[in-house]
Each structure stands twice: as C-alpha cells, then as structure tokens.
Design a protein around this motif. Structure first.
Motif, short mmCIF file in Angstrom:
data_model
loop_
_atom_site.label_atom_id
_atom_site.label_comp_id
_atom_site.label_asym_id
_atom_site.label_seq_id
_atom_site.Cartn_x
_atom_site.Cartn_y
_atom_site.Cartn_z
N THR A 65 5.81 17.44 6.83
CA THR A 65 6.87 16.80 6.06
C THR A 65 6.30 15.57 5.36
N VAL A 66 6.17 15.64 4.05
CA VAL A 66 5.68 14.49 3.29
C VAL A 66 6.81 13.46 3.18
N LEU A 67 6.50 12.22 3.55
CA LEU A 67 7.51 11.16 3.59
C LEU A 67 7.51 10.41 2.25
N GLU A 68 8.14 11.00 1.27
CA GLU A 68 8.13 10.43 -0.08
C GLU A 68 9.12 9.30 -0.25
N ASP A 69 10.00 9.10 0.73
CA ASP A 69 11.04 8.08 0.62
C ASP A 69 10.73 6.84 1.44
N ARG A 70 9.42 6.60 1.67
CA ARG A 70 9.03 5.43 2.46
C ARG A 70 8.01 4.58 1.71
N VAL A 109 0.84 -1.20 0.00
CA VAL A 109 0.00 0.00 0.00
C VAL A 109 0.88 1.26 0.00
N SER A 110 2.02 1.13 -0.67
CA SER A 110 2.98 2.22 -0.72
C SER A 110 2.49 3.42 -1.52
N HIS A 111 1.40 3.23 -2.27
CA HIS A 111 0.84 4.36 -3.01
C HIS A 111 0.14 5.37 -2.10
N MET A 112 -0.17 4.95 -0.87
CA MET A 112 -0.81 5.85 0.09
C MET A 112 0.14 6.99 0.43
N GLY A 113 -0.41 8.09 0.92
CA GLY A 113 0.40 9.24 1.29
C GLY A 113 0.79 9.19 2.76
N GLN A 114 2.07 9.36 3.05
CA GLN A 114 2.55 9.37 4.42
C GLN A 114 3.19 10.73 4.73
N ALA A 115 2.97 11.21 5.95
CA ALA A 115 3.55 12.50 6.34
C ALA A 115 3.71 12.56 7.85
#
Length: 370
Positions: free
Chosen positions: A139-144, A53-59
């Motif tokens: 902080t958007v966590l784009e590297d996870r 589910v890595s397409h979800m947005g994490q921040a």
C-alpha cells in the motif's frame, strides 16, 4: 522539467512563505536553502534543523507473507526484526546491483513500513508490486508527509511534545498519536546527527511544521545543507554514489548484508556479491580529503601518483565542519587504504588528495545504554 510540471509536497506554500529558494529535485519543487547552506548546516550541527522530506516514497507491506516476500528483494534478515525496530537495507536487482537504498521497519505488529528515495519510488514500488505473491499487500502511502528533525537539540524539542520519544534509541520506530494525529516515528535520519523522522497525514503537515518552528531551537533547513551533512557523514546518495550497476561490496555497504542471508545465499545477486566478498571487488567506494585547489565535484577523475586515471568522484564539496574539501568516489581496492596518496583532476588540473576513513565527521546517533 519546468516549474509547471514539478510535483509539490504538502509544505510547498510553507516553504515559499519562509522565503525559501526553490529548485527542482527528483521531480519535486523543493527548498534548497532559506538563510544559506553554510548557516543551515551549522545550525543543524549545533541545534535542531527541520527538513521536509515528503518527496520520499512511503509504503506499508502487510499480510501473513509480508516479511518473507520483502526478503526476496533485499539482503537483510527481517524475520528476526522485533516490533519497534527498523534497519537500513538495499533493493537489489537480479545481478546484485543496488536499485535503491531504503529504510524498512516494524513500528507495530502490522507488517513493514518502508521509505524509499524520491527519484526511485515509482519504479521501486512497481518492481515490488509486480513480484509480490501470496498473502501480501503493498500500500503506497500517498496521503502522508515526512518531516525530519535533526541535530543535538532535536530530542529535547520532540520530548516536549511527547516524552516517550526521549526513550527511543537509534533505529527504534513506533506508531503513535503525536500532535493529535496518527504518526510513524523513527529515531533516525540522513545527516549523521541524532534526530527523528516523522510520517504524518498530509493534511496536518503544515500545522505540525509551523508548530515545531515555534521552538527557538528549530530552524527550517533546505536540501543544500542536507547534502553537505550527509556527505560529512559519509552516507551515499543513490543515483550518485551508488546505482544499479554497483553491488553492496563495491559500495562499502556490506553491513546491510545479514549473516543469516549470506549463509543461505538466498537474496538477489547472491553469487556476484558472495564472490566479491571472497575474492574482493574490482572497485570500492572511499572517502577523500582534497588537499588543494577547488572542491572535487561529481564526475571529477581520480588518478594515481603516476597520473593514471583510476576512478571517479561521485560526491564532493566543502566540509563546513572540517573547513576543508572532501569527496567520495571509486578506486581499485589496492588504492583504498586510508593514507593512500592520490590526485583528483579539477578543471583540468591535478590536485593532491588522500584516502581517508569515513565518516568524515563522527556521527552522533543516540544509542540506548545496554
């Protein structure tokens, strides 16, 4: 959107190596199935299914004012949320419409960790980022990457890697070293089963994915089974069962409205939402058992017993667990009680349906003994 313009998760090559059937979903090239939706659905119900589910947005939302600022967008009381806990909430627009549903928790003492839906993440983070004021940083966590392991054997699988995970209860979360890397872990998911969601550095995603699949209890599961599992659990899918025109009362998500916030009426769209709580909404989301014919899919009309169209199906399909067709949709409150007889219009034909309580299949979240 063409294959060339679809984004990929850090696990794209791993999915293809496993022979996954790939489809475009929320702008990403994602696995819809490996062995087949029915087999994967049943495996998750009986063992442990592993989802990308890595397409979800994490921040992360940090700073002295992080919680107070976040509460400007949602109806939940996060000021009383203890470290190590998370909860489901709703991103509301000024009219009380649900812009997105999301998870936000405090895995440590450093602000909030937030997960939003893939299709809305850019808009969500832009909306919040533009309106945050004071001592707060988004902080958007784009590297996870983000993995979900779900099913009755998920806890045993994960405890073999880190025993402390077995002590977590439903909606507990933690920041810890797992698989040799810095992870955010919560005991949660969107299937109705017990399990975990694990945020890991993108560079380690494929290694951890393959490591978990070494366990014979674990199989990779695609988005097809994820959808049928969440439907059986009566969980709404944003953009289908709920959207920015629908408020939490209509969506039957009033549990996300904290008592203290209702008393203070200090959340977006409070006037509309509190009025709906007092006077009742004009429509409400319900579960349906479609008793005959083909499954009622999204967009199918719902009619009363006189044939008058009264609503629309928002999600629907066969239930592998129950062996019958189920759906969710919106109807007037007067037709929302379990046992109410209705009709759904499928391929131009009226089919008998009945309002039923949700979840359709009982959830099996692990709650710690008190």
């Amino acid at each position: 959107m063409t294959d060339e313009t679809l984004k990929t998760t850090p696990l794209n090559a791993a999915h293809r190596a496993l022979g996954a059937r790939m489809v475009g979903f929320s702008g990403y090239d994602m696995p819809v199935q490996y062995e087949g939706v029915l087999a994967e659905h049943r495996w998750t119900r009986e063992h442990a299914g592993l989802f990308d589910v890595s397409h979800m947005g994490q921040a992360k939302i940090t700073g002295k004012d992080a919680v107070a600022q976040f509460e400007r967008f949602v109806p939940g009381d996060y000021s009383i949320l203890k470290a190590g806990r998370q909860k489901y909430t709703l991103l509301l627009n000024e009219h009380g419409g649900v812009m997105d549903d999301l998870m936000a928790g405090r895995p440590d003492h450093d602000g909030l960790y937030v997960v939003v839906n893939a299709g809305n993440k850019d808009a969500d983070f832009a909306y919040m980022g533009k309106r945050l004021t004071g001592d707060v940083q988004l902080t958007v966590l784009e590297d996870r990457a983000l993995l979900a392991i779900q099913g009755p054997e998920a806890a045993e699988v994960m405890a073999a890697h880190e025993p402390v995970l077995a002590e977590m209860g439903f909606m507990d979360c933690a920041r810890l070293m797992l698989f040799g890397v810095d992870c955010f872990v919560s005991r949660s998911g969107y299937t109705g089963e017990d399990g975990y969601e694990i945020s890991i550095p993108a560079a380690d995603a494929e290694r951890v994915w393959n490591l978990l699949l070494v366990d014979a209890r674990v199989k990779p599961i695609g988005l097809g089974a994820r959808d049928s599992l969440r439907l059986e659990a009566g969980l709404p899918l944003h953009g289908h069962d709920v959207d920015a025109t629908i408020d939490p009362v209509e969506a039957a998500l009033t549990f996300a409205l904290s008592k203290s916030r209702k008393e203070r009426a200090d959340f977006p769209g409070a006037d509309r939402i509190l009025k709906a709580l007092t006077e009742g909404p004009s429509r409400v989301r319900v579960g349906l058992h479609v008793k005959e014919g083909a499954p009622a899919r999204e967009g199918a009309e719902i009619a009363d017993m006189d044939g008058k169209v009264v609503g629309t199906v928002t999600s629907g399909g066969p239930s592998p667990t129950l062996g019958k067709n189920i759906a969710m949709g919106y109807v007037p409150p007067g037709l929302s009680e379990p046992g109410t007889e209705l009709k759904v219009i499928v391929r131009g034909k009226a089919a008998a349906a009945e309002v039923v309580a949700t979840p359709f299949v009982a959830t099996r979240y692990y709650r710690k003994p008190k």
